[in-house]
Design a protein around this motif. Structure first.
Motif, PDB file in Angstrom:
ATOM      1  N   CYS A  64       6.950  -2.036   3.051  1.00 24.68           N
ATOM      2  CA  CYS A  64       7.611  -1.798   1.772  1.00 24.68           C
ATOM      3  C   CYS A  64       9.121  -1.946   1.949  1.00 24.68           C
ATOM      4  O   CYS A  64       9.699  -1.425   2.903  1.00 24.68           O
ATOM      5  N   CYS A  91      10.644   1.990   1.117  1.00 29.36           N
ATOM      6  CA  CYS A  91      10.386   3.146   1.981  1.00 29.36           C
ATOM      7  C   CYS A  91      10.027   2.763   3.414  1.00 29.36           C
ATOM      8  O   CYS A  91       9.855   3.634   4.253  1.00 29.36           O
ATOM      9  N   CYS A 139       5.131  -0.956  -1.884  1.00 26.98           N
ATOM     10  CA  CYS A 139       3.841  -0.295  -1.709  1.00 26.98           C
ATOM     11  C   CYS A 139       3.283   0.138  -3.058  1.00 26.98           C
ATOM     12  O   CYS A 139       2.074   0.160  -3.256  1.00 26.98           O
ATOM     13  N   SER A 140       4.159   0.456  -4.005  1.00 29.89           N
ATOM     14  CA  SER A 140       3.776   0.745  -5.386  1.00 29.89           C
ATOM     15  C   SER A 140       5.005   0.571  -6.264  1.00 29.89           C
ATOM     16  O   SER A 140       6.140   0.647  -5.788  1.00 29.89           O
ATOM     17  N   SER A 175       6.130   2.581  -8.338  1.00 29.59           N
ATOM     18  CA  SER A 175       6.840   3.852  -8.477  1.00 29.59           C
ATOM     19  C   SER A 175       7.429   4.346  -7.154  1.00 29.59           C
ATOM     20  O   SER A 175       7.820   5.513  -7.057  1.00 29.59           O
ATOM     21  N   CYS A 176       7.524   3.505  -6.149  1.00 29.86           N
ATOM     22  CA  CYS A 176       8.066   3.904  -4.855  1.00 29.86           C
ATOM     23  C   CYS A 176       9.516   4.359  -5.012  1.00 29.86           C
ATOM     24  O   CYS A 176      10.337   3.657  -5.601  1.00 29.86           O
ATOM     25  N   LYS A 177       9.826   5.552  -4.481  1.00 31.35           N
ATOM     26  CA  LYS A 177      11.168   6.117  -4.605  1.00 31.35           C
ATOM     27  C   LYS A 177      12.086   5.695  -3.468  1.00 31.35           C
ATOM     28  O   LYS A 177      13.291   5.875  -3.549  1.00 31.35           O
ATOM     29  N   ASP A 226      11.846   9.958   3.528  1.00 32.16           N
ATOM     30  CA  ASP A 226      11.015   9.237   2.571  1.00 32.16           C
ATOM     31  C   ASP A 226      10.854  10.104   1.324  1.00 32.16           C
ATOM     32  O   ASP A 226      10.240  11.166   1.363  1.00 32.16           O
ATOM     33  N   ASN A 238       9.093   9.645  -1.244  1.00 35.50           N
ATOM     34  CA  ASN A 238       7.733   9.665  -1.793  1.00 35.50           C
ATOM     35  C   ASN A 238       6.946  10.854  -1.274  1.00 35.50           C
ATOM     36  O   ASN A 238       6.079  11.384  -1.959  1.00 35.50           O
ATOM     37  N   SER A 239       7.226  11.286  -0.051  1.00 39.13           N
ATOM     38  CA  SER A 239       6.440  12.352   0.565  1.00 39.13           C
ATOM     39  C   SER A 239       7.146  13.707   0.566  1.00 39.13           C
ATOM     40  O   SER A 239       6.501  14.729   0.688  1.00 39.13           O
ATOM     41  N   THR A 276      11.153  15.948  -0.522  1.00 42.57           N
ATOM     42  CA  THR A 276      12.459  15.911  -1.182  1.00 42.57           C
ATOM     43  C   THR A 276      13.520  16.380  -0.200  1.00 42.57           C
ATOM     44  O   THR A 276      13.230  17.056   0.787  1.00 42.57           O
TER      45      THR A 276
END
Length: 180
Positions: free
Chosen positions: A69, A72, A139-140, A142-144, A153, A155-156, A158
């Protein structure tokens, strides 16, 4: 993956191939450059038929691939799939260098040439796969991505980093008033 033209002069023929990605020089170069990792064989299903002065090859190609990705940096698996139509004309490729500008039609963009009594499909199949590999894989949608300060990361988990709002160069214009 060569198709003999004598086999498709009279009727529509169906072909299917399974080839390792390493057997395609373009795909092997992509793996060597670290752009992607092919995790399975290239699966091709196509039909070939003669039409007037050319051969029409229609088909699909798919291959499982592992990408990283671009937001991320996590690895993820996808299947690359392409549906294609290519027209093959016998003879050397036409050289149009003497003209400054040439308008290409849609048929010119999906045409190729061959010499002899065999059509080599390897370069065209590899091109179809290479065109489907994204330049910036996600990867999606909506990947942050990663935190620009600490690199976690998002996504996993904060983080407590404070992101600085950069001052725009045009911020000085917000108080600008035009006088009549």
């Amino acid at each position: 993956m060569k198709v003999r033209t004598e086999h498709i002069k009279e009727t529509v023929r169906e072909f299917s191939f399974n080839e390792p990605a390493e057997s395609f020089p373009v795909l092997a170069a992509m793996m060597a450059a670290g752009e992607c990792r092919f995790t399975g064989s290239v699966q091709v299903a196509l039909t070939a038929e003669r039409e007037l002065d050319h051969y029409r090859v229609e088909g699909t190609v798919s291959v499982p691939v592992q990408l990283d990705c671009s937001r991320c940096l996590c690895s993820f698996d996808r299947t690359v799939f392409s549906r294609f139509t290519i027209f093959f004309r016998e003879g050397a490729a036409v050289n149009r260098e003497e003209e400054d500008e040439v308008e290409l039609e849609e048929r010119d963009l999906i045409s190729s040439s061959f010499i002899g009594d065999e059509i080599d499909l390897m370069p065209e199949i590899a091109e179809q796969v290479a065109l489907e590999i994204p330049l910036k894989p996600l990867c999606s949608e909506s990947c942050k991505g990663l935190c620009p300060v600490c690199g976690i990361d998002l996504n996993s988990s904060t983080c407590s980093c404070v992101s600085e709002q950069k001052q725009s160069k045009f911020a000085v214009l917000k108080d600008f008033k035009v006088r009549p």
